[in-house]
Design a protein around this motif. Structure first.
Motif, short mmCIF file in Angstrom:
data_model
loop_
_atom_site.label_atom_id
_atom_site.label_comp_id
_atom_site.label_asym_id
_atom_site.label_seq_id
_atom_site.Cartn_x
_atom_site.Cartn_y
_atom_site.Cartn_z
N TRP A 42 0.24 -0.08 -5.68
CA TRP A 42 -0.65 0.85 -4.97
C TRP A 42 -0.32 0.90 -3.48
O TRP A 42 -0.90 1.69 -2.75
CB TRP A 42 -2.11 0.43 -5.16
CG TRP A 42 -2.56 0.65 -6.56
CD1 TRP A 42 -2.32 -0.16 -7.63
CD2 TRP A 42 -3.31 1.75 -7.06
NE1 TRP A 42 -2.87 0.37 -8.75
CE2 TRP A 42 -3.50 1.54 -8.43
CE3 TRP A 42 -3.83 2.88 -6.47
CZ2 TRP A 42 -4.19 2.44 -9.22
CZ3 TRP A 42 -4.52 3.77 -7.26
CH2 TRP A 42 -4.70 3.55 -8.63
N ASP A 43 0.60 0.08 -3.03
CA ASP A 43 0.98 0.00 -1.63
C ASP A 43 1.69 1.29 -1.20
O ASP A 43 2.74 1.64 -1.73
CB ASP A 43 1.90 -1.21 -1.44
CG ASP A 43 2.36 -1.42 -0.02
OD1 ASP A 43 2.11 -0.56 0.85
OD2 ASP A 43 2.97 -2.47 0.23
N LYS A 44 1.09 2.01 -0.25
CA LYS A 44 1.68 3.29 0.20
C LYS A 44 3.04 3.09 0.85
O LYS A 44 3.90 3.95 0.75
CB LYS A 44 0.72 4.01 1.14
CG LYS A 44 -0.46 4.63 0.42
CD LYS A 44 -1.45 5.26 1.36
CE LYS A 44 -1.00 6.59 1.83
NZ LYS A 44 -2.02 7.32 2.59
N ASP A 45 3.25 1.94 1.52
CA ASP A 45 4.56 1.68 2.12
C ASP A 45 5.63 1.58 1.03
O ASP A 45 6.75 2.05 1.21
CB ASP A 45 4.54 0.40 2.95
CG ASP A 45 3.77 0.55 4.24
OD1 ASP A 45 3.60 1.70 4.72
OD2 ASP A 45 3.31 -0.48 4.77
N LYS A 82 -3.84 9.88 -1.05
CA LYS A 82 -4.18 8.61 -1.69
C LYS A 82 -3.66 8.67 -3.12
O LYS A 82 -3.32 9.73 -3.64
CB LYS A 82 -5.68 8.37 -1.68
CG LYS A 82 -6.48 9.40 -2.45
CD LYS A 82 -7.95 9.11 -2.37
CE LYS A 82 -8.73 10.18 -3.16
NZ LYS A 82 -10.13 9.84 -3.25
N ILE A 83 -3.61 7.51 -3.74
CA ILE A 83 -3.21 7.41 -5.14
C ILE A 83 -4.48 7.32 -5.96
O ILE A 83 -5.29 6.42 -5.78
CB ILE A 83 -2.33 6.17 -5.39
CG1 ILE A 83 -1.10 6.23 -4.48
CG2 ILE A 83 -1.96 6.06 -6.86
CD1 ILE A 83 -0.37 4.91 -4.36
N ASP A 84 -4.69 8.29 -6.84
CA ASP A 84 -5.84 8.28 -7.75
C ASP A 84 -5.34 7.91 -9.14
O ASP A 84 -4.17 8.15 -9.48
CB ASP A 84 -6.52 9.65 -7.80
CG ASP A 84 -7.55 9.83 -6.71
OD1 ASP A 84 -7.96 8.83 -6.07
OD2 ASP A 84 -7.96 10.99 -6.48
N GLU A 85 -6.23 7.35 -9.93
CA GLU A 85 -5.86 6.91 -11.28
C GLU A 85 -7.01 7.20 -12.22
O GLU A 85 -8.17 7.06 -11.87
CB GLU A 85 -5.56 5.41 -11.24
CG GLU A 85 -5.22 4.79 -12.56
CD GLU A 85 -6.42 4.20 -13.27
OE1 GLU A 85 -6.39 4.12 -14.50
OE2 GLU A 85 -7.40 3.85 -12.59
N TYR A 86 -6.68 7.65 -13.43
CA TYR A 86 -7.67 7.84 -14.48
C TYR A 86 -7.03 7.41 -15.79
O TYR A 86 -5.98 7.94 -16.18
CB TYR A 86 -8.13 9.30 -14.57
CG TYR A 86 -9.14 9.53 -15.66
CD1 TYR A 86 -10.46 9.15 -15.48
CD2 TYR A 86 -8.77 10.08 -16.87
CE1 TYR A 86 -11.40 9.33 -16.48
CE2 TYR A 86 -9.70 10.27 -17.88
CZ TYR A 86 -11.01 9.89 -17.69
OH TYR A 86 -11.93 10.06 -18.68
N ASP A 87 -7.62 6.42 -16.45
CA ASP A 87 -7.09 5.88 -17.72
C ASP A 87 -5.62 5.48 -17.61
O ASP A 87 -4.84 5.67 -18.53
CB ASP A 87 -7.26 6.89 -18.86
CG ASP A 87 -8.66 6.86 -19.45
OD1 ASP A 87 -9.43 5.96 -19.10
OD2 ASP A 87 -8.96 7.75 -20.26
N GLY A 88 -5.24 4.95 -16.47
CA GLY A 88 -3.87 4.47 -16.27
C GLY A 88 -2.90 5.53 -15.78
O GLY A 88 -1.80 5.21 -15.38
N ALA A 89 -3.28 6.79 -15.82
CA ALA A 89 -2.41 7.86 -15.34
C ALA A 89 -2.69 8.09 -13.86
O ALA A 89 -3.81 8.36 -13.47
CB ALA A 89 -2.65 9.15 -16.14
#
Length: 100
Positions: A42-45, A82-89
């Motif tokens: 999840w690290d943006k760098d 940002k990184i969003d996630e739903y059910d692993g996707a």
């Protein structure tokens, strides 16, 4: 010790760990990745690291694990994302204000 800790760094400063010598990979190569990221995914760098991007671009489908479908996306300059996630996707989303 988990299989993630069994791998060896080719370079102690590297972000990618070679897992091919781990016992888990040798027993179950179809389940465990040959290589994996040592940093929090999840690290943006990490997600914007030119070397990681190049690896995904060069390997194409071979960069994916069983349930992965990696893609390089271009975010317009100046957009807060940002990184969003739903059910692993996962997907990349523009940051917005939310209240609850």
């Amino acid at each position: 010790m988990t299989h993630w800790e069994d791998g060896e760094y080719a370079d102690p400063d590297a972000d990618v760990v070679d897992n091919t010598d781990s016992e888990q990979y040798r027993k179950y190569p179809s389940v465990h990745p040959k290589y994996y990221l040592a940093k929090d995914s999840w690290d943006k760098d990490l997600r914007t690291d030119p070397d990681v991007i190049e690896v995904v671009e060069r390997l194409e489908d071979d960069a994916n694990a069983d349930l992965a479908d990696l893609k390089i996306v271009e975010v317009p300059e100046g957009v807060e994302w940002k990184i969003d996630e739903y059910d692993g996707a996962e997907h990349i989303a523009e940051k917005h204000r939310t209240w609850s």
